[in-house]
Every structure is written in C-alpha cells, then in structure tokens.
Design an enzyme around this catalytic site. Structure first.
Site, PDB file in Angstrom:
ATOM      1  N   CYS A  88      -0.502   4.096   2.189  1.00 54.35           N
ATOM      2  CA  CYS A  88      -0.265   3.875   3.620  1.00 54.35           C
ATOM      3  C   CYS A  88       1.190   4.118   4.017  1.00 54.35           C
ATOM      4  CB  CYS A  88      -0.629   2.434   4.002  1.00 54.35           C
ATOM      5  SG  CYS A  88      -2.240   1.875   3.445  1.00 54.35           S
ATOM      6  N   ASP A  89       2.119   3.621   3.210  1.00 54.54           N
ATOM      7  CA  ASP A  89       3.496   3.473   3.675  1.00 54.54           C
ATOM      8  C   ASP A  89       4.538   4.338   2.977  1.00 54.54           C
ATOM      9  OD1 ASP A  89       2.607   1.548   5.474  1.00 54.54           O
ATOM     10  OD2 ASP A  89       2.868  -0.086   4.047  1.00 54.54           O
TER      11      ASP A  89
ATOM     12  N   CYS B  88       0.834  -1.206   0.000  1.00 55.73           N
ATOM     13  CA  CYS B  88       0.000   0.000   0.000  1.00 55.73           C
ATOM     14  C   CYS B  88       0.864   1.251   0.000  1.00 55.73           C
ATOM     15  CB  CYS B  88      -0.937  -0.006   1.210  1.00 55.73           C
ATOM     16  SG  CYS B  88      -2.017   1.454   1.295  1.00 55.73           S
TER      17      CYS B  88
END
Length: 331
Positions: A140-141, A137
């Site tokens: 997300c990251d 992701c």
C-alpha cells in the site's frame, strides 16, 4: 416475531460494505452489524493510490462513499453491535447474538477483518500512519517512501516479500529481525540474502535485533534498536518504519461454530467463500488465503454476495463441489 433478514453481514469494512451494496441492490433485506464504526483498518490510511478508479483518496472518504452507496439501496447499518455468538437453528435460519439483542437471518457473511499485530513499543501508535512514518502494508505505502531511508521489522514470508517490495522504492531499507534465521520459506530467504549481499545493495540486515522505540517530532526520525544477544543498543536514523509481524483475525467469537486455523483465520472454499455451516460465508482479511488488500477485500464481498443469492435461490447448491456448482454465465 423478530424480523428475518435475507443477509446479515458482520463487519462494516470494505468487504462487508461491498457485500451489503450488492445484496441490498438485489433487494435482499440486509443488515450490517459493526462493533465500532465503519471502515476497519483502512480508515487509518490517509492516502490510497492503489484502488482502481481513484487516483488518490483517503480511507475515511472511500468508506463514507461505500457506506452511503449501500444505505442508498436500503442496507441497514447498526454500529455498537458486537457479535458474541452465532447459532444455526433447526429451522435453517441463523441467529446472531449481540449481547441482549439477537438478529435472525437466512444467511450470514462474516467480514470481521483482521488487526495488524503490533510491536507494542513507544512511538508506534503516535506515528501510526504512512503520512507520519509507521505503516503495516508495504504494497500500500511503499511509493510514499521513495528515496527515503526506512526500517522494516519481521522475518516471515510477508515480512520478507513486503521488504523486498519496499526496497524497490526506498533509498535504503534496513530489515530488523529478532532471530538469526528467517521464518520465511527458503526461496524467499535466499532471495533476500542474495539481494542484501549484492554490491551497492540498498538492503541491510539487522539480525538478533529488536526495535525498542520509534522516535521523532512530527513524524518518524529514528528507531532505537537492541541486540538480543549482546544487549547493545543503537539509534538508527530513518524516515519510516514498516511493521510486518503478522495479522490477528477478529474471529474469537467464531470458535466452536466455524473451522478456524491455528492463527484464527476462517477456513473456507476459496472459490465461493463457503464455510462449513450452510448459509454462512466469509469475506475479506479474516479468511484463509486472503491477499490482505483493499481491492481483494471488496472483491470478496461481491463474491460472497453473489453466492448468497445462489444459496437463497437453491440451498442444495451449498453441498455441490466447486467444479460442479456454477460456471461463469450460468446465472
């Protein structure tokens, strides 16, 4: 006679737990059926920084808080309960079959989530965590790889869009795709090619190429690549690998009961999350149109729970079109 639940929730990920919290708090008799353990994909995330209200929290800690909150309001949680089939009964109730156990409910929320499609190469599982270098992701990251050299894998819409996002943080991003042409829409592919071709761009493309291994010590240090046309191999040093090769919804047990897309996602009306079967809602990453984010999965769970209340109050509401069904504030 078996207990009849007001709401049966299939899946104890963020969507399912959020739905359970709202339903139980409304004093609906609620049970969550979970195949393994609560959390789904998010428990593999060691640091979440994009969920409102938490500057930083691990996936496992967040799920534990959500689980306790739902249980405190009376929601039941049953783990090791793998749903094999669902049947709509003549009396309007819904039967959920888990092997030798069956559960009866007036309504059901499908929140079984999806799994990331894997490359299946050596090192992928070993480093499967943003903290050690493998992520699925970018949204997300990406911030965890600020100023780092990373490899992204994939060629579809999600891969290109996520790679462009990651490149905003990384010092260098190499996008690896097994074909010469991208499967992404023309506008996305053109944006990628334009940015990759710009002077001093931090985006590089490795086409007709696949990743054959992810290697390192305590975290990712390099990937092995192979050109599918020439069979030439090379080692590319990097600090992380983003894998964007698709999602696999956990919906096999729904075939023949609900309408699924070719990829297996549950078809629904995206306003109220109703499926084709009255009383059966869907929430989270297993539905069509899902944003595949923690916050949106939670929002789906809340929405499905609110709509469950509406359906239980007035079953005829199910067949009303979205434009006529309900307006904000009309509870």
């Amino acid at each position: 006679m078996a207990d009849i639940y007001d709401s049966i929730i299939i899946g104890a990920g963020p969507a399912g737990l959020a739905a359970a919290l709202y339903n139980a708090r409304d004093r609906l008799k609620t049970i969550i059926l979970e195949k393994f353990y609560p959390g789904g994909q998010i428990v593999n995330t060691d640091r979440i920084e994009n969920y409102p209200g938490f500057e930083s929290i691990s996936g496992s800690d967040l799920i534990e808080k959500m689980k306790k909150q739902a249980e405190n309001f009376g929601a039941e949680l049953k783990t090791g309960a793998e749903v094999e089939s669902i049947v709509k009964l003549a009396d309007g109730n819904i039967q959920v079959n888990c092997g030798k156990q069956t559960f009866l409910g007036r309504s059901v929320i499908i929140a079984c989530g999806s799994d990331y499609r894997k490359l299946g190469v050596p090192g992928e599982e070993q480093f499967r965590n943003a903290g050690t270098g493998v992520s699925y992701c970018g949204t997300c990251d990406a911030p965890f790889f600020k100023g780092k050299k990373v490899v992204a894998v994939g060629g579809g819409n999600t891969a290109v869009e996520e790679a462009l996002h990651v490149a905003k943080f990384a010092a260098q991003l190499t996008l690896v795709h097994r074909r010469q042409e991208f499967r992404a829409t023309k506008v996305l592919a053109e944006e990628l090619m334009q940015k990759a071709g710009a002077p001093n761009s931090n985006i590089k493309l490795k086409l007709d190429t696949v990743v054959t291994a992810i290697q390192g010590g305590n975290r990712v240090e390099r990937v092995s690549l192979r050109n599918v046309k020439t069979n030439n191999e090379e080692i590319l040093p990097c600090d992380g690998v983003f894998i964007f090769v698709g999602m696999i919804p956990n919906t096999t047990f729904l075939k023949g009961f609900l309408d699924l897309t070719e990829a297996g996602f549950v078809k629904c009306d995206v306003g109220f999350l109703r499926t084709k079967v009255p009383g059966v809602f869907v929430a989270g990453d297993c539905r069509t149109g899902a944003a595949m984010q923690l916050a949106t999965a939670v929002g789906d769970g809340v929405n499905a729970a609110m709509m469950t209340k509406q359906y239980l109050r007035d079953p005829a509401w199910w067949n009303k079109p979205i434009s006529d069904a309900l307006m904000p504030g009309e509870w």
